[in-house]
Scaffold this active site. Sequence first.
Site, PDB file in Angstrom:
ATOM      1  N   TYR A  99       0.809  -1.216   0.000  1.00  0.00           N
ATOM      2  CA  TYR A  99       0.000   0.000   0.000  1.00  0.00           C
ATOM      3  C   TYR A  99       0.847   1.273   0.000  1.00  0.00           C
ATOM      4  O   TYR A  99       0.363   2.347  -0.370  1.00  0.00           O
ATOM      5  CB  TYR A  99      -0.928   0.031   1.212  1.00  0.00           C
ATOM      6  CG  TYR A  99      -2.033  -1.007   1.195  1.00  0.00           C
ATOM      7  CD1 TYR A  99      -2.262  -1.803   0.086  1.00  0.00           C
ATOM      8  CD2 TYR A  99      -2.846  -1.199   2.294  1.00  0.00           C
ATOM      9  CE1 TYR A  99      -3.265  -2.756   0.071  1.00  0.00           C
ATOM     10  CE2 TYR A  99      -3.865  -2.148   2.297  1.00  0.00           C
ATOM     11  CZ  TYR A  99      -4.061  -2.924   1.177  1.00  0.00           C
ATOM     12  OH  TYR A  99      -5.054  -3.863   1.177  1.00  0.00           O
ATOM     13  N   LYS A 125       3.615 -15.183   2.413  1.00  0.00           N
ATOM     14  CA  LYS A 125       3.706 -16.048   1.230  1.00  0.00           C
ATOM     15  C   LYS A 125       5.172 -16.251   0.868  1.00  0.00           C
ATOM     16  O   LYS A 125       5.628 -15.946  -0.243  1.00  0.00           O
ATOM     17  CB  LYS A 125       2.931 -15.436   0.060  1.00  0.00           C
ATOM     18  CG  LYS A 125       1.429 -15.613   0.136  1.00  0.00           C
ATOM     19  CD  LYS A 125       1.018 -17.073  -0.105  1.00  0.00           C
ATOM     20  CE  LYS A 125       1.183 -17.459  -1.566  1.00  0.00           C
ATOM     21  NZ  LYS A 125       0.792 -18.878  -1.794  1.00  0.00           N
ATOM     22  N   ASP A 157      -2.557 -18.018   2.058  1.00  0.00           N
ATOM     23  CA  ASP A 157      -3.686 -18.660   1.391  1.00  0.00           C
ATOM     24  C   ASP A 157      -4.212 -19.845   2.199  1.00  0.00           C
ATOM     25  O   ASP A 157      -5.423 -20.078   2.261  1.00  0.00           O
ATOM     26  CB  ASP A 157      -3.329 -19.081  -0.034  1.00  0.00           C
ATOM     27  CG  ASP A 157      -2.037 -19.873  -0.126  1.00  0.00           C
ATOM     28  OD1 ASP A 157      -1.307 -19.968   0.885  1.00  0.00           O
ATOM     29  OD2 ASP A 157      -1.743 -20.399  -1.215  1.00  0.00           O
ATOM     30  N   ASP A 180      -5.322  -7.032   5.703  1.00  0.00           N
ATOM     31  CA  ASP A 180      -6.543  -6.370   5.246  1.00  0.00           C
ATOM     32  C   ASP A 180      -7.574  -7.417   4.827  1.00  0.00           C
ATOM     33  O   ASP A 180      -8.748  -7.375   5.231  1.00  0.00           O
ATOM     34  CB  ASP A 180      -6.197  -5.447   4.080  1.00  0.00           C
ATOM     35  CG  ASP A 180      -7.306  -4.452   3.756  1.00  0.00           C
ATOM     36  OD1 ASP A 180      -8.386  -4.535   4.372  1.00  0.00           O
ATOM     37  OD2 ASP A 180      -7.090  -3.594   2.892  1.00  0.00           O
ATOM     38  N   ASP A 239     -10.886  -9.155   7.294  1.00  0.00           N
ATOM     39  CA  ASP A 239     -12.256  -8.988   6.803  1.00  0.00           C
ATOM     40  C   ASP A 239     -12.948 -10.336   6.664  1.00  0.00           C
ATOM     41  O   ASP A 239     -14.157 -10.463   6.925  1.00  0.00           O
ATOM     42  CB  ASP A 239     -12.259  -8.258   5.460  1.00  0.00           C
ATOM     43  CG  ASP A 239     -12.201  -6.747   5.607  1.00  0.00           C
ATOM     44  OD1 ASP A 239     -12.039  -6.279   6.751  1.00  0.00           O
ATOM     45  OD2 ASP A 239     -12.308  -6.045   4.599  1.00  0.00           O
TER      46      ASP A 239
END
Length: 355
Positions: free
Chosen positions: A140, A191, A224, A248, A252
């Site tokens: 970001y 990851k 994942d 993020d 959620d």
Amino acid sequence: MTKTLLLLPGDGIGPEVTAVAKRVAGRLIAGGLDLAITEARFGGAAIDADGVPLTEETLAAAKAADAVLMGAVGGPQWAGQSYDKRPEAGLLALRAGMNVFANLRPARCFAALADASTLKRIYVDGLDILFVRELTGGVYFGEPRGVETLPDGQRRGVNTHVYTTSEIQRVARIAFDLARGRKGEVVSAEKGNVMEAGLMWREDVQALRDAEYPDIKLTHMLADNMAMQLVKNPKQFDVILTDNLFGDMLSDEAAMLTGSLGMLPSAAIGEPGRPGLYEPIHGSAPDIAGRGVANPCASILSLAMALRHSLGRADLAAAVEAAVEAALDAGARTSDIGGALTTAAMGDAILTHLK
């Protein structure tokens, strides 16, 4: 010494839910809490009035306060502006300016709402996860970024995922410290199988644990796989440490395990003694803005986090959280959790139980 709380109601349902949180704070002030509350424009509201989503004056006020409580920012009326002029740019600038690098996102399923989750009760009853998300680095904020036109006429979009060891370890330290007050377990997500920066994240988190937190059980998990495990067996997790992007998304996902985004608060904190930024995670919800039906619980619970982490009143934080739980146990519900109460009426129900 009087503590200070800056309210940034923002856009959409932000002013509606923040007003209820302000009422709760007012009740605490009436009961003896030494707190001064001020307000400022932020996000789209500031764009309309001031031309920018975050003025220098508002940022200065945020940095001078003990805590900042936000509503939400954004809406379709500002979607056509460039990214650096949108309401969300003001939020990123506020986080960076306040140097709040650790985002705390609890995902707690209240017993009264276990059947409101999309998962079966057996998987979510008693769920209590704390996400610790790095907030001011990663993709970001990384440079270079942008969209360019190539010589052959194609466009190429670039966003850079970048971290330093110090950025990783300062947020990991907060996760480990918080874990010591819980079950003493942290799961770190990245990851590292396909991203060099992800492997570095894993190595630097492990190095910090080995050097300073040998009492904490640390597990590494690919992001994942964690997304799948959150649906398969969410109660296996206690404290989850993630980078900005994965945090993020995963937080959620976990939010919906609790029944509604309208129930979940968040905190953004930095070094000890610095002001914290508190906000519900539900966004501005323009589809219901102005109708008076938004769930104020996340905003009220964000106030509770401010009381605990920035205002030095963990006792009042517990009282606010108990009032929310008692109201839910008594059947108080807004439409997102299966009821029909208005935003204000839900606030009334919670205030009834605030002791």
